[in-house]
Scaffold this motif. Structure first.
Motif, PDB file in Angstrom:
ATOM      1  N   PRO A  33      20.855  70.558  71.432  1.00 37.10           N
ATOM      2  CA  PRO A  33      20.241  69.350  72.015  1.00 37.10           C
ATOM      3  C   PRO A  33      18.914  68.957  71.364  1.00 37.10           C
ATOM      4  O   PRO A  33      18.432  67.851  71.560  1.00 37.10           O
ATOM      5  CB  PRO A  33      20.029  69.730  73.488  1.00 37.10           C
ATOM      6  CG  PRO A  33      20.034  71.202  73.506  1.00 37.10           C
ATOM      7  CD  PRO A  33      20.864  71.672  72.369  1.00 37.10           C
ATOM      8  N   ILE A  34      18.331  69.902  70.569  1.00 41.46           N
ATOM      9  CA  ILE A  34      17.033  69.549  69.956  1.00 41.46           C
ATOM     10  C   ILE A  34      17.238  69.093  68.508  1.00 41.46           C
ATOM     11  O   ILE A  34      16.827  68.009  68.118  1.00 41.46           O
ATOM     12  CB  ILE A  34      16.055  70.740  70.031  1.00 41.46           C
ATOM     13  CG1 ILE A  34      15.676  70.953  71.489  1.00 41.46           C
ATOM     14  CG2 ILE A  34      14.807  70.472  69.187  1.00 41.46           C
ATOM     15  CD1 ILE A  34      14.816  72.147  71.766  1.00 41.46           C
ATOM     16  N   ARG A  35      17.919  69.905  67.710  1.00 43.69           N
ATOM     17  CA  ARG A  35      18.115  69.546  66.308  1.00 43.69           C
ATOM     18  C   ARG A  35      19.310  68.629  66.105  1.00 43.69           C
ATOM     19  O   ARG A  35      19.353  67.858  65.152  1.00 43.69           O
ATOM     20  CB  ARG A  35      18.274  70.822  65.473  1.00 43.69           C
ATOM     21  CG  ARG A  35      16.923  71.494  65.205  1.00 43.69           C
ATOM     22  CD  ARG A  35      16.969  72.352  63.957  1.00 43.69           C
ATOM     23  NE  ARG A  35      17.677  71.728  62.856  1.00 43.69           N
ATOM     24  CZ  ARG A  35      17.192  70.765  62.094  1.00 43.69           C
ATOM     25  NH1 ARG A  35      15.994  70.269  62.338  1.00 43.69           N
ATOM     26  NH2 ARG A  35      17.901  70.274  61.100  1.00 43.69           N
TER      27      ARG A  35
ATOM     28  N   TYR B  53      10.169  66.241  69.835  1.00 40.62           N
ATOM     29  CA  TYR B  53      10.498  67.513  69.183  1.00 40.62           C
ATOM     30  C   TYR B  53      10.150  67.471  67.704  1.00 40.62           C
ATOM     31  O   TYR B  53      10.940  67.845  66.855  1.00 40.62           O
ATOM     32  CB  TYR B  53      11.998  67.814  69.361  1.00 40.62           C
ATOM     33  CG  TYR B  53      12.432  67.856  70.803  1.00 40.62           C
ATOM     34  CD1 TYR B  53      13.227  66.842  71.344  1.00 40.62           C
ATOM     35  CD2 TYR B  53      12.048  68.896  71.630  1.00 40.62           C
ATOM     36  CE1 TYR B  53      13.626  66.864  72.666  1.00 40.62           C
ATOM     37  CE2 TYR B  53      12.441  68.929  72.958  1.00 40.62           C
ATOM     38  CZ  TYR B  53      13.221  67.907  73.470  1.00 40.62           C
ATOM     39  OH  TYR B  53      13.612  67.945  74.790  1.00 40.62           O
ATOM     40  N   LEU B  54       8.949  67.038  67.404  1.00 39.12           N
ATOM     41  CA  LEU B  54       8.561  66.863  65.997  1.00 39.12           C
ATOM     42  C   LEU B  54       8.588  68.189  65.239  1.00 39.12           C
ATOM     43  O   LEU B  54       8.953  68.236  64.068  1.00 39.12           O
ATOM     44  CB  LEU B  54       7.167  66.240  65.913  1.00 39.12           C
ATOM     45  CG  LEU B  54       6.816  65.706  64.541  1.00 39.12           C
ATOM     46  CD1 LEU B  54       7.609  64.450  64.234  1.00 39.12           C
ATOM     47  CD2 LEU B  54       5.329  65.406  64.438  1.00 39.12           C
ATOM     48  N   SER B  55       8.219  69.263  65.901  1.00 40.16           N
ATOM     49  CA  SER B  55       8.148  70.552  65.214  1.00 40.16           C
ATOM     50  C   SER B  55       9.531  71.022  64.759  1.00 40.16           C
ATOM     51  O   SER B  55       9.651  71.862  63.868  1.00 40.16           O
ATOM     52  CB  SER B  55       7.503  71.619  66.105  1.00 40.16           C
ATOM     53  OG  SER B  55       7.883  71.409  67.434  1.00 40.16           O
ATOM     54  N   ALA B  56      10.591  70.470  65.367  1.00 39.78           N
ATOM     55  CA  ALA B  56      11.950  70.873  64.979  1.00 39.78           C
ATOM     56  C   ALA B  56      12.415  70.177  63.700  1.00 39.78           C
ATOM     57  O   ALA B  56      13.446  70.536  63.130  1.00 39.78           O
ATOM     58  CB  ALA B  56      12.933  70.556  66.104  1.00 39.78           C
ATOM     59  N   MET B  57      11.639  69.164  63.241  1.00 40.99           N
ATOM     60  CA  MET B  57      12.071  68.401  62.054  1.00 40.99           C
ATOM     61  C   MET B  57      11.590  69.075  60.782  1.00 40.99           C
ATOM     62  O   MET B  57      10.411  69.447  60.679  1.00 40.99           O
ATOM     63  CB  MET B  57      11.485  66.985  62.094  1.00 40.99           C
ATOM     64  CG  MET B  57      12.242  66.041  62.991  1.00 40.99           C
ATOM     65  SD  MET B  57      11.553  64.387  62.978  1.00 40.99           S
ATOM     66  CE  MET B  57      12.507  63.619  61.697  1.00 40.99           C
ATOM     67  N   THR B  58      12.497  69.200  59.801  1.00 42.12           N
ATOM     68  CA  THR B  58      12.108  69.736  58.496  1.00 42.12           C
ATOM     69  C   THR B  58      11.412  68.632  57.690  1.00 42.12           C
ATOM     70  O   THR B  58      11.439  67.468  58.078  1.00 42.12           O
ATOM     71  CB  THR B  58      13.357  70.201  57.714  1.00 42.12           C
ATOM     72  OG1 THR B  58      14.181  69.046  57.475  1.00 42.12           O
ATOM     73  CG2 THR B  58      14.163  71.239  58.491  1.00 42.12           C
ATOM     74  N   GLU B  59      10.821  69.022  56.549  1.00 43.15           N
ATOM     75  CA  GLU B  59      10.116  68.030  55.717  1.00 43.15           C
ATOM     76  C   GLU B  59      11.085  66.991  55.159  1.00 43.15           C
ATOM     77  O   GLU B  59      10.746  65.804  55.083  1.00 43.15           O
ATOM     78  CB  GLU B  59       9.380  68.726  54.562  1.00 43.15           C
ATOM     79  CG  GLU B  59       8.113  69.472  54.974  1.00 43.15           C
ATOM     80  CD  GLU B  59       7.149  68.604  55.760  1.00 43.15           C
ATOM     81  OE1 GLU B  59       6.657  69.059  56.813  1.00 43.15           O
ATOM     82  OE2 GLU B  59       6.890  67.457  55.348  1.00 43.15           O
TER      83      GLU B  59
END
Lengths: 417, 183
Positions: free
Chosen positions: A275-277, A307-313
């Motif tokens: 549900p997050i990624r 959920y910004l911290s779950a995003m990769t570059e």
């Protein structure tokens, strides 16, 4: 609808609707008109003879007149309030009283079928045209109250056109429609929101005129009731079809829906759904297919804000790719909230995005970062990053330096107070 | 203490907002004057939208007039009797009032409030005063409209003038700028 012709939903080039179904139907309708032209001519002569006889007092009562009108040639292939059956009901969709009537409806049928081909196959659109149009015509005949109109044929494709418009309205409700407004240059196209503008342009006036149609003094001889009922039946058919298809509201084009059904849904079932990624990857994949889908972008940025911290570059880079000037101008709040989070978490703003975002968009988004002291610091950082990206361009340098100076002055003014 | 802090934030927010507004006005003054083709397209779209609005109002009022004509006088409430004695005239009067209001909001108020008619805004254009970058004031907008109507052919000047300005731009000290860069 003639002055502002809806020509396509606002989608990327490779999703644009095809002309082929519309052209095919237009050719068929024109051929039908040519084939039934003798029937129309005989009907005109019949009615002229009837009027002449009526003027001579040969029909003392309305019943006598109706008995004569019942035999008119056009009623063998079309319907009237007191003379209809299913077969003639379907035929009536393809019959037109004059070349002008046909020409106007050809524009409508062409536009309607072309619009709907972005979302559904030709047979589906044609079925909506036929069934929605027939139901619209039938409603109009059953609701007709004028005793003198008992045997006036109800013909034309307009109920079917409005059924197609109703179907298009449902499928493209949350998105924009590109209109052509007869201006002789590429500027003759403009995109407007479907949910309010399309409604006003296509149906609002018809609703009012259809109400007026029930009064003895009619405003005109157009069958507005058939238009409105056709639109409503088109809406209902489209709602039913979308429900049966399981079409999510955030998908616009058929390409997205097919990808969703064929690849994404099966992979959710097979591999489960994080549900997050999960939403981040899903929305980015769908945006690759249709980068014009603002609803997808809104969902992406709202989810990313949480959920910004779950995003990769790489995902950040891709998300910023879809942060276009048009989207920023239409949804500054959502963009502001996303950027606030990005700056707060010290994530890097992609240089490629900073280089291409126009100055007016920076001002628009900056207005979302003025509520608290900490936000104003973020705003300052955003403007500095933007200035650093455009250093070396004299015009920009001067403008941005002035803006930075103003912000510094404004922020220090209250501190000193 | 809490109130003072809040007031200080609100005051700071307003000065930061003012700074942004000032920057926006400077950006508008710096933006290029709109090319005549985009202006013409906006003009055509405005004509269509005004026509749709005015026609819609006519249709609404005609339908209302027909409805009022069919209401029997004996069943009507007392306050509506003056209307029902000549319903078509009442409907026509209402139509005129609504059309004037619509045209005022569309052509005049929109320029003072947002810097452009809906069509201009859709094309990323703004009408601004040349000396300040602000939206034109109400008297200026009305004067501009009068010149536009009175000297209608002068709108073609935008195609020939080196600064792409028409008579109503020059006489009111305003210009139409392309403030939104196309993607």
């Amino acid at each position: 609808m003639i002055l502002l012709v809806p020509i396509r939903p606002e989608v990327p080039k490779f999703h644009r609707p095809s002309w082929a179904p519309a052209i095919f139907t237009l050719i068929v309708m024109t051929l039908i008109f040519i084939v039934i032209a003798p029937v129309l001519q005989r009907d005109v002569e019949y009615i002229e003879a009837f009027r002449s006889a009526q003027a001579h007092g040969e029909f003392p009562t309305q019943e006598h007149a109706n008995a004569h009108l019942k035999q008119r040639p056009l009623l063998k292939i079309s319907i009237a309030p007191q003379s209809w059956d299913l077969e003639r009901l379907f035929y009536s969709n393809f019959i037109h009283g004059s070349f002008f009537h046909l020409a106007l409806n050809l524009i409508g049928v062409g536009a309607g079928l072309r619009l709907c081909s972005s979302f559904m196959p030709f047979l589906c659109s044609f079925a909506i045209f036929l069934f929605g149009g027939s139901l619209g015509l039938l409603s109009s005949t059953l609701l007709a109250r004028d005793p003198q109109g008992a045997f006036i044929p109800h013909v034309g494709a307009s109920a079917g056109i409005f059924a197609l418009m109703g179907a298009y309205y449902i499928y493209n409700f949350h998105f924009r429609t590109t209109y052509f407004f007869w201006f002789p240059s590429k500027r003759g196209l403009i995109s407007l929101r479907t949910n309010w503008f399309f409604f006003i342009d296509v149906i609002l006036v018809e609703l009012l005129l259809s109400a007026a149609q029930f009064f003895p003094q009619r405003i005109d001889s157009v069958d507005h009731v058939a238009h409105v009922c056709g639109f409503v039946f088109g809406l209902c058919l489209a709602i039913g079809i979308r429900y049966a298809q399981g079409w999510p509201e955030f998908l616009q084009s058929r390409g997205e829906f097919l990808y969703w059904t064929a690849f994404l849904k099966p992979s959710f079932r097979l591999n489960g759904f994080d549900p997050i990624r999960g939403p981040i990857a899903t929305f980015l994949e769908l945006l690759e297919i249709n980068s014009y889908n603002d609803l997808l972008k809104l969902r992406l940025y709202r989810h990313a804000t949480k959920y910004l911290s779950a995003m990769t570059e790489e995902e950040m880079e891709e998300a910023f790719l879809h942060l276009t000037p048009t989207f920023m101008r239409l949804h500054p709040k959502a963009v502001g909230a996303f950027l606030r989070q990005v700056l707060q978490k010290d994530r890097a703003l992609p240089l490629s995005w900073l280089k291409r975002v126009p100055y007016d968009c920076v001002i628009l988004v900056s207005r979302q970062l003025t509520s608290t002291e900490s936000e104003q610091v973020l705003l300052y950082r955003l403007v500095i990053a933007y200035r650093n990206c455009h250093s070396g361009k004299e015009r920009f340098d001067k403008k941005l330096s002035q803006l930075i100076q103003k912000l510094e002055t404004a922020m220090s003014k209250q501190d000193s107070a | 203490m809490r109130n003072e802090k809040r007031q200080s934030f609100e005051a700071k927010e307003s000065t930061v907002l003012e700074a942004l507004n000032e920057a926006e006005r400077e950006h508008w003054l710096d933006s290029p004057v709109s090319d005549p083709w985009t202006r013409s397209a906006a003009f055509v779209l405005d004509c269509i939208l005004v026509f749709l609005g005015v026609t819609g109002i006519s249709s609404v009022c005609s339908a209302l007039g027909l409805y009022l004509s069919s209401v029997p006088l004996q069943n009507a409430p007392a306050w509506s009797l003056p209307l029902l004695q000549d319903p078509l005239f009442a409907a026509a009067a209402l139509a005129v009032g609504l059309k004037i209001t619509f045209v005022y909001f569309y052509l005049v108020w929109s320029l003072t409030f947002a810097g452009g008619t809906p069509a201009k805004l859709l094309f990323g254009l703004r009408v601004i005063e040349d000396h300040s970058g602000c939206f034109p004031s109400l008297p200026k907008v009305l004067f501009r409209l009068l010149i536009e109507i009175g000297f209608f052919p002068s709108m073609a000047l935008a195609f020939f003038d080196k600064n792409r300005r028409t008579l109503h731009d020059k006489w009111t000290g305003t210009s139409v700028r392309k403030v939104e860069e196309d993607p």
